[in-house]
Scaffold this motif. Structure first.
Motif, short mmCIF file in Angstrom:
data_model
loop_
_atom_site.label_atom_id
_atom_site.label_comp_id
_atom_site.label_asym_id
_atom_site.label_seq_id
_atom_site.Cartn_x
_atom_site.Cartn_y
_atom_site.Cartn_z
N GLY A 62 1.03 -1.62 0.10
CA GLY A 62 0.17 -0.42 -0.15
C GLY A 62 0.55 1.20 0.16
O GLY A 62 0.31 1.96 0.13
N LEU A 105 2.25 1.39 -5.63
CA LEU A 105 1.74 2.12 -6.42
C LEU A 105 2.46 3.61 -7.84
O LEU A 105 2.10 2.50 -8.77
N LEU A 117 -6.15 -1.83 -6.98
CA LEU A 117 -5.73 -0.80 -6.23
C LEU A 117 -6.36 -1.18 -4.59
O LEU A 117 -5.92 -0.96 -4.08
N TYR A 160 -5.46 0.06 -1.13
CA TYR A 160 -6.09 1.61 -1.33
C TYR A 160 -6.65 2.54 -1.08
O TYR A 160 -7.73 1.42 -1.60
N VAL A 214 -6.04 8.90 -5.40
CA VAL A 214 -5.19 7.75 -4.57
C VAL A 214 -4.54 8.21 -3.23
O VAL A 214 -3.96 9.36 -3.45
N ILE A 237 -2.66 8.19 0.00
CA ILE A 237 -1.66 7.07 1.29
C ILE A 237 -1.23 8.30 2.04
O ILE A 237 -0.67 9.21 2.08
#
Length: 262
Positions: free
Chosen positions: A23, A28, A83, A88, A115, A117
């Motif tokens: 993750g 990514l 994802l 994610y 996305v 994070i």
């Protein structure tokens, strides 16, 4: 069409990803780059009058099981699914494409992903056939983010939300704009239907294929194969349908059912 078991690990095999599944932003970035080098952008089904489905299981069957590609509404929908399977936090967004437009683009017809994070957000996109960011871009206004010989920046606009900008020599040009409103899968149906069926849709009239490579990218323009490499652009036109089919397989990994329509 039968029900397919959507296995994330088979998807990872399809794009040749063998890295960590933790993750992270690093994972990514590698996932996006591997996807762009493995799954072609292509509109061959639209040109052949084969109806598209945006159902995840149908896109999975097309791209993972049969080894085909697709366009943004297929590619980013499935990449977003992958994802999420990997943990994610993904938001699907609508974008308006500006590259090569001389006036206000008439509609939003592009699917992109945001996305999250930790405290950071990234713009991810595996659904453009032209030159685009190979790795996710940090969603931070004004930050210049070079990638190899290319450079990108994200600007804010009161009317259109975020603008993805690309630097061409000393000039910054608009690539696409998008807002952060979360979209549902059904929200893309009308735009995709327009791309498939509208008389003035470019997807119905021009063959568009592209895939990234380690040295550059492969594309097709008017049945001319163009291989962009460090030493220049190599071009050729197959002499017959058999050679065309072999070139599709060699340079895009595409094997069509039945005969091709040139």
């Amino acid at each position: 069409m039968g029900a397919w078991n959507m296995d994330a690990q088979l998807y990872l095999q399809r794009i040749g990803y063998t890295g960590k599944q933790d993750g992270s932003a690093e994972a990514l970035a590698e996932l996006q780059e591997r996807h762009l080098r493995s799954v072609p952008y292509e509109n061959l089904d639209i040109l052949q009058g084969i109806p598209l489905s945006l159902e995840p299981k149908h896109i999975y069957e097309k791209i993972v099981v049969r080894g085909r590609g697709g366009y943004c509404f297929e590619l980013n929908a499935l990449f977003g699914w992958l994802l999420r399977e990997l943990g994610y936090d993904v938001t699907d967004c609508f974008a308006r494409f500006w590259r090569d437009e001389t006036d206000l683009p008439p509609k939003r017809r592009h699917h992109v992903l945001l996305v999250r994070i930790g405290d950071s957000r990234y713009l991810c996109d595996v659904g453009v056939g032209g030159i685009v960011p190979k790795r996710p871009l940090l969603l931070l206004e004004g930050l210049e983010q070079p990638q190899g010989g290319e450079c990108y920046r994200l600007d804010r606009d009161a009317d259109f939300g975020w603008f993805l900008m690309e630097r061409k020599e000393s000039e910054w040009l608009r690539l696409f704009s998008f807002t952060e409103e979360r979209q549902l899968a059904k929200d893309y149906l009308m735009a995709s239907y327009w791309c498939e069926h509208a008389p003035d849709s470019i997807f119905r009239s021009v063959k568009m294929l592209a895939i990234q490579t380690e040295e550059g990218r492969n594309t097709i323009a008017e049945d001319e194969f163009r291989l962009f490499r460090k030493d220049g652009v190599h071009t050729f036109k197959p002499d017959n349908e058999a050679e065309y089919a072999e070139a599709l397989r060699t340079y895009f990994g595409i094997v069509l059912d039945g005969t091709t329509s040139k």
